[in-house]
Design a protein around this motif. Structure first.
Motif, PDB file in Angstrom:
ATOM      1  N   PRO A   1       0.982  -1.298  -0.107  1.00 46.03           N
ATOM      2  CA  PRO A   1      -0.123  -0.106   0.079  1.00 46.03           C
ATOM      3  C   PRO A   1       0.880   1.290  -0.135  1.00 46.03           C
ATOM      4  CG  PRO A   1      -0.852  -1.418   1.697  1.00 46.03           C
ATOM      5  CD  PRO A   1       0.403  -2.219   1.099  1.00 46.03           C
ATOM      6  N   VAL A   2       1.894   1.276   0.984  1.00 43.05           N
ATOM      7  CA  VAL A   2       2.793   2.557   0.747  1.00 43.05           C
ATOM      8  C   VAL A   2       3.493   2.738  -0.354  1.00 43.05           C
ATOM      9  CG1 VAL A   2       4.917   3.423   1.850  1.00 43.05           C
ATOM     10  CG2 VAL A   2       3.183   2.498   3.325  1.00 43.05           C
ATOM     11  N   ARG A   3       3.871   1.675  -1.200  1.00 41.23           N
ATOM     12  CA  ARG A   3       4.566   1.933  -2.600  1.00 41.23           C
ATOM     13  C   ARG A   3       3.312   2.414  -3.575  1.00 41.23           C
ATOM     14  NH1 ARG A   3       6.977  -3.300  -5.330  1.00 41.23           N
ATOM     15  NH2 ARG A   3       4.859  -3.798  -5.330  1.00 41.23           N
ATOM     16  N   ALA A   4       2.236   1.769  -3.537  1.00 41.76           N
ATOM     17  CA  ALA A   4       1.381   2.476  -4.401  1.00 41.76           C
ATOM     18  C   ALA A   4       1.021   3.799  -4.183  1.00 41.76           C
ATOM     19  CB  ALA A   4       0.161   1.358  -4.149  1.00 41.76           C
ATOM     20  N   VAL A   5       0.893   4.079  -2.881  1.00 36.81           N
ATOM     21  CA  VAL A   5       0.451   5.567  -2.785  1.00 36.81           C
ATOM     22  C   VAL A   5       1.806   6.412  -3.302  1.00 36.81           C
ATOM     23  CG1 VAL A   5       0.228   7.281  -0.958  1.00 36.81           C
ATOM     24  CG2 VAL A   5      -1.046   5.377  -0.684  1.00 36.81           C
ATOM     25  N   LEU A   6       2.863   6.215  -2.972  1.00 32.49           N
ATOM     26  CA  LEU A   6       4.189   6.812  -3.301  1.00 32.49           C
ATOM     27  C   LEU A   6       4.002   7.076  -5.020  1.00 32.49           C
ATOM     28  CD1 LEU A   6       6.684   8.176  -2.665  1.00 32.49           C
ATOM     29  CD2 LEU A   6       7.921   5.977  -2.824  1.00 32.49           C
ATOM     30  N   VAL A   7       3.636   6.029  -5.684  1.00 34.99           N
ATOM     31  CA  VAL A   7       3.488   5.943  -7.155  1.00 34.99           C
ATOM     32  C   VAL A   7       2.430   6.802  -7.669  1.00 34.99           C
ATOM     33  CG1 VAL A   7       3.098   4.776  -9.288  1.00 34.99           C
ATOM     34  CG2 VAL A   7       4.788   3.651  -7.603  1.00 34.99           C
ATOM     35  N   SER A   8       1.237   6.614  -7.195  1.00 32.92           N
ATOM     36  CA  SER A   8      -0.214   7.293  -7.619  1.00 32.92           C
ATOM     37  C   SER A   8       0.136   8.953  -7.287  1.00 32.92           C
ATOM     38  CB  SER A   8      -1.139   6.681  -6.953  1.00 32.92           C
ATOM     39  OG  SER A   8      -1.361   6.617  -5.355  1.00 32.92           O
ATOM     40  N   GLU A   9       0.435   9.218  -6.092  1.00 28.43           N
ATOM     41  CA  GLU A   9       0.389  10.456  -5.765  1.00 28.43           C
ATOM     42  C   GLU A   9       1.635  11.362  -6.336  1.00 28.43           C
ATOM     43  OE1 GLU A   9      -1.739  11.735  -4.466  1.00 28.43           O
ATOM     44  OE2 GLU A   9      -2.957  10.300  -3.465  1.00 28.43           O
ATOM     45  N   THR A  10       2.677  10.642  -6.590  1.00 29.11           N
ATOM     46  CA  THR A  10       4.047  11.756  -7.168  1.00 29.11           C
ATOM     47  C   THR A  10       3.751  11.580  -8.605  1.00 29.11           C
ATOM     48  OG1 THR A  10       5.572   9.707  -7.011  1.00 29.11           O
ATOM     49  CG2 THR A  10       5.244  11.395  -4.979  1.00 29.11           C
ATOM     50  N   GLY A  11       3.383  10.223  -9.176  1.00 24.30           N
ATOM     51  CA  GLY A  11       3.514  10.011 -10.687  1.00 24.30           C
ATOM     52  C   GLY A  11       4.837   9.533 -11.047  1.00 24.30           C
ATOM     53  N   THR A  12       5.692   9.211 -10.108  1.00 22.75           N
ATOM     54  CA  THR A  12       7.095   8.640 -10.470  1.00 22.75           C
ATOM     55  C   THR A  12       7.015   7.596 -11.014  1.00 22.75           C
ATOM     56  OG1 THR A  12       9.118   8.050  -9.271  1.00 22.75           O
ATOM     57  CG2 THR A  12       7.073   7.200  -8.325  1.00 22.75           C
ATOM     58  N   LEU A  13       8.152   7.555 -12.097  1.00 24.67           N
ATOM     59  CA  LEU A  13       8.367   6.293 -13.039  1.00 24.67           C
ATOM     60  C   LEU A  13       9.136   5.236 -12.317  1.00 24.67           C
ATOM     61  CD1 LEU A  13       9.252   8.358 -16.408  1.00 24.67           C
ATOM     62  CD2 LEU A  13       6.951   7.516 -15.584  1.00 24.67           C
ATOM     63  N   GLY A  14       9.483   5.689 -11.053  1.00 25.81           N
ATOM     64  CA  GLY A  14      10.360   4.337 -10.439  1.00 25.81           C
ATOM     65  C   GLY A  14      10.386   4.769  -8.812  1.00 25.81           C
ATOM     66  N   VAL A  15      10.502   3.417  -8.287  1.00 30.75           N
ATOM     67  CA  VAL A  15      10.676   3.647  -6.872  1.00 30.75           C
ATOM     68  C   VAL A  15      11.992   2.499  -6.446  1.00 30.75           C
ATOM     69  CG1 VAL A  15       9.677   3.073  -4.470  1.00 30.75           C
ATOM     70  CG2 VAL A  15       8.031   4.057  -6.372  1.00 30.75           C
ATOM     71  N   ARG A  16      12.617   2.805  -5.362  1.00 26.48           N
ATOM     72  CA  ARG A  16      13.845   2.190  -5.152  1.00 26.48           C
ATOM     73  C   ARG A  16      13.510   1.837  -3.412  1.00 26.48           C
ATOM     74  NH1 ARG A  16      15.776   7.063  -5.803  1.00 26.48           N
ATOM     75  NH2 ARG A  16      16.738   8.230  -4.089  1.00 26.48           N
ATOM     76  N   ALA A  17      14.103   0.706  -2.863  1.00 22.32           N
ATOM     77  CA  ALA A  17      13.774   0.403  -1.696  1.00 22.32           C
ATOM     78  C   ALA A  17      14.895  -0.467  -1.274  1.00 22.32           C
ATOM     79  CB  ALA A  17      12.604  -0.683  -1.565  1.00 22.32           C
ATOM     80  N   ALA A  18      15.044  -0.173   0.106  1.00 16.35           N
ATOM     81  CA  ALA A  18      16.386  -0.740   1.052  1.00 16.35           C
ATOM     82  C   ALA A  18      15.868  -1.245   2.511  1.00 16.35           C
ATOM     83  CB  ALA A  18      17.562   0.338   0.805  1.00 16.35           C
ATOM     84  N   ILE A  19      16.464  -2.221   2.848  1.00 20.46           N
ATOM     85  CA  ILE A  19      16.369  -2.557   4.381  1.00 20.46           C
ATOM     86  C   ILE A  19      17.106  -1.838   5.170  1.00 20.46           C
ATOM     87  CG2 ILE A  19      16.181  -4.493   5.842  1.00 20.46           C
ATOM     88  CD1 ILE A  19      14.081  -4.844   3.645  1.00 20.46           C
ATOM     89  N   VAL A  20      16.722  -1.178   6.260  1.00 22.49           N
ATOM     90  CA  VAL A  20      17.184  -0.293   7.251  1.00 22.49           C
ATOM     91  C   VAL A  20      16.704  -0.685   8.446  1.00 22.49           C
ATOM     92  CG1 VAL A  20      17.344   1.514   5.835  1.00 22.49           C
ATOM     93  CG2 VAL A  20      15.373   1.486   7.342  1.00 22.49           C
ATOM     94  N   GLN A  21      17.329  -0.342   9.777  1.00 28.12           N
ATOM     95  CA  GLN A  21      17.155  -0.555  11.134  1.00 28.12           C
ATOM     96  C   GLN A  21      16.661   0.534  11.610  1.00 28.12           C
ATOM     97  OE1 GLN A  21      17.611  -3.700  12.493  1.00 28.12           O
ATOM     98  NE2 GLN A  21      18.303  -4.559  10.484  1.00 28.12           N
ATOM     99  N   ARG A  22      15.586   0.094  12.739  1.00 28.40           N
ATOM    100  CA  ARG A  22      14.778   1.330  13.182  1.00 28.40           C
ATOM    101  C   ARG A  22      14.884   0.882  14.921  1.00 28.40           C
ATOM    102  NH1 ARG A  22       8.996   1.129  13.997  1.00 28.40           N
ATOM    103  NH2 ARG A  22       8.283   3.238  14.121  1.00 28.40           N
ATOM    104  N   TRP A  23      14.949   1.636  15.438  1.00 31.86           N
ATOM    105  CA  TRP A  23      14.980   1.607  16.827  1.00 31.86           C
ATOM    106  C   TRP A  23      13.667   2.614  17.540  1.00 31.86           C
ATOM    107  CZ3 TRP A  23      19.288   1.385  14.108  1.00 31.86           C
ATOM    108  CH2 TRP A  23      20.122   0.386  14.362  1.00 31.86           C
ATOM    109  N   PRO A  24      12.758   2.111  17.334  1.00 34.23           N
ATOM    110  CA  PRO A  24      11.476   2.936  17.763  1.00 34.23           C
ATOM    111  C   PRO A  24      11.454   2.992  19.419  1.00 34.23           C
ATOM    112  CG  PRO A  24      10.632   0.712  17.410  1.00 34.23           C
ATOM    113  CD  PRO A  24      12.238   0.722  16.664  1.00 34.23           C
ATOM    114  N   GLN A  25      11.179   4.138  19.825  1.00 37.35           N
ATOM    115  CA  GLN A  25      10.965   4.489  21.578  1.00 37.35           C
ATOM    116  C   GLN A  25       9.519   4.240  21.773  1.00 37.35           C
ATOM    117  OE1 GLN A  25      14.204   4.494  23.223  1.00 37.35           O
ATOM    118  NE2 GLN A  25      14.647   3.970  20.924  1.00 37.35           N
ATOM    119  N   ARG A  26       9.354   3.710  22.976  1.00 32.79           N
ATOM    120  CA  ARG A  26       8.103   3.485  23.588  1.00 32.79           C
ATOM    121  C   ARG A  26       7.436   5.094  23.982  1.00 32.79           C
ATOM    122  NH1 ARG A  26       6.385  -0.712  28.514  1.00 32.79           N
ATOM    123  NH2 ARG A  26       3.753  -0.005  28.392  1.00 32.79           N
TER     124      ARG A  26
END
Length: 407
Positions: free
Chosen positions: A326-351
């Motif tokens: 869903p997030v990728r679809a929104v990124l494409v539809s709202e910006t009209g971009t011709l391409g999306v790239r992705a990477a795996i990153v680490q996240r440390w959310p705080q409570r």
């Protein structure tokens, strides 16, 4: 380690069903009853009974109210014109909750649910939220449902609340205001404001009630598929009706993403990016809002320079596996971009958790973390405008009050 609950609302949702599903998943019944006792009201009795719903063993919240006639708690009664509900102003219900001896989180969550119900009912009927009369949702059984669910979440130490698309019926239902469309206006407005997904079922039953939908949309963070979890418990909360062909239950699944965490507590997530050079600032702002609504943990834009010196932006979004599509679809539809790239990153959310403070009679939402208090800008701006005070002063006052809230 954080704990998440995901509610499966494929048959609809009501307050008593949510409560029973959490108790079935392991919430301490005594903690729920202690919360009810802290309200200082009487004239009710409650039991949880094991029942079958279309072959699924589940728990049913049997809540009896002494209203000089007596009745078993039934989500179908929420809009039962033959059942007499007391007419309580929203301010009275909120005052009852805020004056109670409930734990701070339970008190704040329950009051937030009723503030939203008051806001929605007031908008529908053209009445000030504080003065709006709460008919069915202001009845004692609904109040006990809301407080009970908040207490169960607190007892289970739930950090994040998510839920599936919410099932609704069609046709009409009888209410204190007469014959209304199904789903009723309050449910429809709650769904719109939360941008929650729905599933329509071919039935004229009132599958989802304002109480149940308000609990999900106010306390919940995201509507969508079940997130990636290491599941620790599950429970089924039954509705009173037992229609053929489908189990009339809400399923609660509780777990953590401990298995996906790194040794130092980090959690992997996707970083989605797209470069755009033909998108206005207004569209960028809308895109960020839409990405967050689609389930992104965070979304932002940074200025860049592309070929031939063209000014441009990179739009970024962080999300989990469950919301990647869903997030990728929104990124494409709202910006009209011709391409999306992705990477795996680490996240440390705080409570963190949500709270509400009062600045000179104006309610302002705050987010409470171990290191800071974050004030909801729109609430602070509205209060500053009404009070004729500088915005920075109102924010400072709200932060000071937020630090005194029990964490």
């Amino acid at each position: 380690m954080t704990r998440t609950v995901w509610f499966n609302c494929c048959a609809g949702v009501a307050g008593d069903m949510l409560l029973a599903s959490l108790v079935d998943a392991g919430a301490d019944r005594l903690a729920v009853m202690d919360a009810w006792a802290a309200l200082g009201v009487d004239g009710f009795a409650a039991t949880w009974e094991r029942v079958q719903r279309c072959g699924v063993t589940s728990l049913w919240t049997n809540l009896a109210i002494d209203d000089h006639r007596g009745h078993d708690h039934d989500r179908d009664h929420e809009h039962d014109p033959d059942h007499e509900h007391p007419h309580r102003p929203a301010g009275e219900v909120i005052a009852l909750i805020e004056a109670s001896d409930l734990p701070a989180r339970v008190r704040d969550d329950a009051a937030a649910v009723y503030r939203k119900l008051a806001e929605v009912e007031g908008a529908i009927h053209g009445v000030d939220p504080d003065r709006v009369e709460l008919h069915e949702v202001g009845a004692l059984d609904s109040i006990l449902d809301v407080v009970g669910v908040c207490a169960a979440l607190y007892a289970l130490e739930i950090d994040h609340i998510t839920y599936s698309p919410i099932a609704v019926g069609h046709g009409t239902v009888q209410t204190a205001h007469g014959t209304l469309p199904n789903p009723v206006p309050a449910v429809g407005r709650l769904l719109v404001e939360a941008r929650a997904a729905t599933v329509g079922l071919d039935t004229t039953m009132e599958l989802s009630t304002p109480t149940g939908v308000a609990l999900l949309t106010v306390l919940g963070e995201r509507c969508g598929p079940m997130p990636a979890l290491t599941v620790s418990s599950t429970g089924f909360g039954a509705g009173t009706a037992d229609p053929p062909g489908r189990p009339n239950v809400v399923q609660a699944i509780i777990g953590s993403d401990l298995a996906d965490a790194t040794p130092d507590g980090g959690r992997p997530c996707h970083l989605l990016e797209a470069n755009v050079d033909d998108v206005t600032g207004e569209v960028l702002a809308h895109t960020i809002t839409a990405l967050l609504a689609a389930g992104a943990h965070d979304a932002w834009a940074t200025p860049i320079v592309m070929k031939k010196g063209r000014p441009a932006h990179t739009v970024h979004a962080l999300c989990d596996d469950a919301t990647f599509g869903p997030v990728r679809a929104v990124l494409v539809s709202e910006t009209g971009t011709l391409g999306v790239r992705a990477a795996i990153v680490q996240r440390w959310p705080q409570r963190r958790r949500d709270g509400v403070v009062d600045v000179d009679g104006h309610s302002i939402r705050v987010k409470l973390g171990a290191q800071r208090v974050k004030v909801e800008h729109d609430d602070a701006l509205a209060a500053a405008t009404a009070l004729g005070r500088p915005l920075r002063d109102v924010i400072a006052a709200a932060e000071h009050l937020g630090r005194s809230i029990e964490t």
